[in-house]
Design an enzyme around this catalytic site. Structure first.
Site, PDB file in Angstrom:
ATOM      1  N   ASP A 145       0.855  -1.191   0.000  1.00  0.00           N
ATOM      2  CA  ASP A 145       0.000   0.000   0.000  1.00  0.00           C
ATOM      3  C   ASP A 145       0.889   1.238   0.000  1.00  0.00           C
ATOM      4  O   ASP A 145       1.882   1.309   0.730  1.00  0.00           O
ATOM      5  CB  ASP A 145      -0.926  -0.007   1.221  1.00  0.00           C
ATOM      6  CG  ASP A 145      -2.074   0.971   1.074  1.00  0.00           C
ATOM      7  OD1 ASP A 145      -3.230   0.521   0.970  1.00  0.00           O
ATOM      8  OD2 ASP A 145      -1.812   2.203   1.062  1.00  0.00           O
ATOM      9  N   ILE A 146       0.528   2.216  -0.810  1.00  0.00           N
ATOM     10  CA  ILE A 146       1.342   3.428  -0.946  1.00  0.00           C
ATOM     11  C   ILE A 146       1.274   4.290   0.314  1.00  0.00           C
ATOM     12  O   ILE A 146       2.140   5.133   0.540  1.00  0.00           O
ATOM     13  CB  ILE A 146       0.866   4.217  -2.200  1.00  0.00           C
ATOM     14  CG1 ILE A 146       1.965   5.088  -2.767  1.00  0.00           C
ATOM     15  CG2 ILE A 146      -0.395   5.011  -1.928  1.00  0.00           C
ATOM     16  CD1 ILE A 146       1.671   5.625  -4.156  1.00  0.00           C
ATOM     17  N   HIS A 192     -10.287  -5.406  -3.239  1.00  0.00           N
ATOM     18  CA  HIS A 192      -8.931  -5.593  -2.713  1.00  0.00           C
ATOM     19  C   HIS A 192      -9.002  -5.934  -1.241  1.00  0.00           C
ATOM     20  O   HIS A 192      -9.789  -5.371  -0.493  1.00  0.00           O
ATOM     21  CB  HIS A 192      -8.065  -4.342  -2.928  1.00  0.00           C
ATOM     22  CG  HIS A 192      -8.682  -3.069  -2.427  1.00  0.00           C
ATOM     23  ND1 HIS A 192      -9.630  -2.367  -3.141  1.00  0.00           N
ATOM     24  CD2 HIS A 192      -8.497  -2.377  -1.276  1.00  0.00           C
ATOM     25  CE1 HIS A 192      -9.995  -1.301  -2.456  1.00  0.00           C
ATOM     26  NE2 HIS A 192      -9.329  -1.280  -1.314  1.00  0.00           N
TER      27      HIS A 192
END
Ligand code: AMP
Ligand code: ZN
Length: 119
Positions: free
Chosen positions: A35-36, A105
């Protein structure tokens, strides 16, 4: 149509490599990437390569693929070595629950204590 790539979907772009991501695991039907904006020391997203809008749609439209995503989440947890301490798998569903990307997701979160109930 369910399962077809969507030209305006960020995660469909990650699947084909048009948007870069730090991929940690890939199977025939799933991709897992960091995850960014991580919310825990380990925060990986597991997505089906096919486009389905959320977990419920995925389970209805492609149940075997939903199982692939869950299996991959467990494999990522083992690979990231958070399986023994415990980890959380989250599917935010709907804008009111914080879903911002409408391609199903699983968030795999671990590496720290996780409170229950969640916020
Ligand atoms: P959600 O809010 O449940 O829809 O989750 C979407 C997640 O995607 C968020 O945790 C974002 O930080 C993450 N995200 C958004 N853009 C990217 C990106 N380019 N690469 C990796 N993760 C991303
Ligand atoms: Zn998509």
């Amino acid at each position: 149509m369910a399962g077809e790539p969507q030209s305006d979907c960020l995660f469909c772009k990650i699947v084909v490599g048009d948007v870069p991501a730090t991929i940690v695991r890939e199977t025939a039907t799933t991709v897992a990437f960091r995850d960014i904006n991580p919310q825990a020391p380990t925060h990986v997203l597991v997505i089906p390569k096919a486009h389905h809008t959320d977990a419920a749609a995925l389970a209805t439209e492609a149940p075997e693929l939903a199982a692939d995503v869950l299996r991959a989440a467990g494999e990522v947890a083992a690979q990231e070595k958070i399986d023994e301490a415990g980890y959380r798998v989250v599917f935010n569903t709907g804008a009111g629950a914080g879903q911002t990307v409408f391609h199903a997701h699983a968030h795999v979160l671990g590496g720290r204590g996780l409170e229950w109930p969640p916020g």
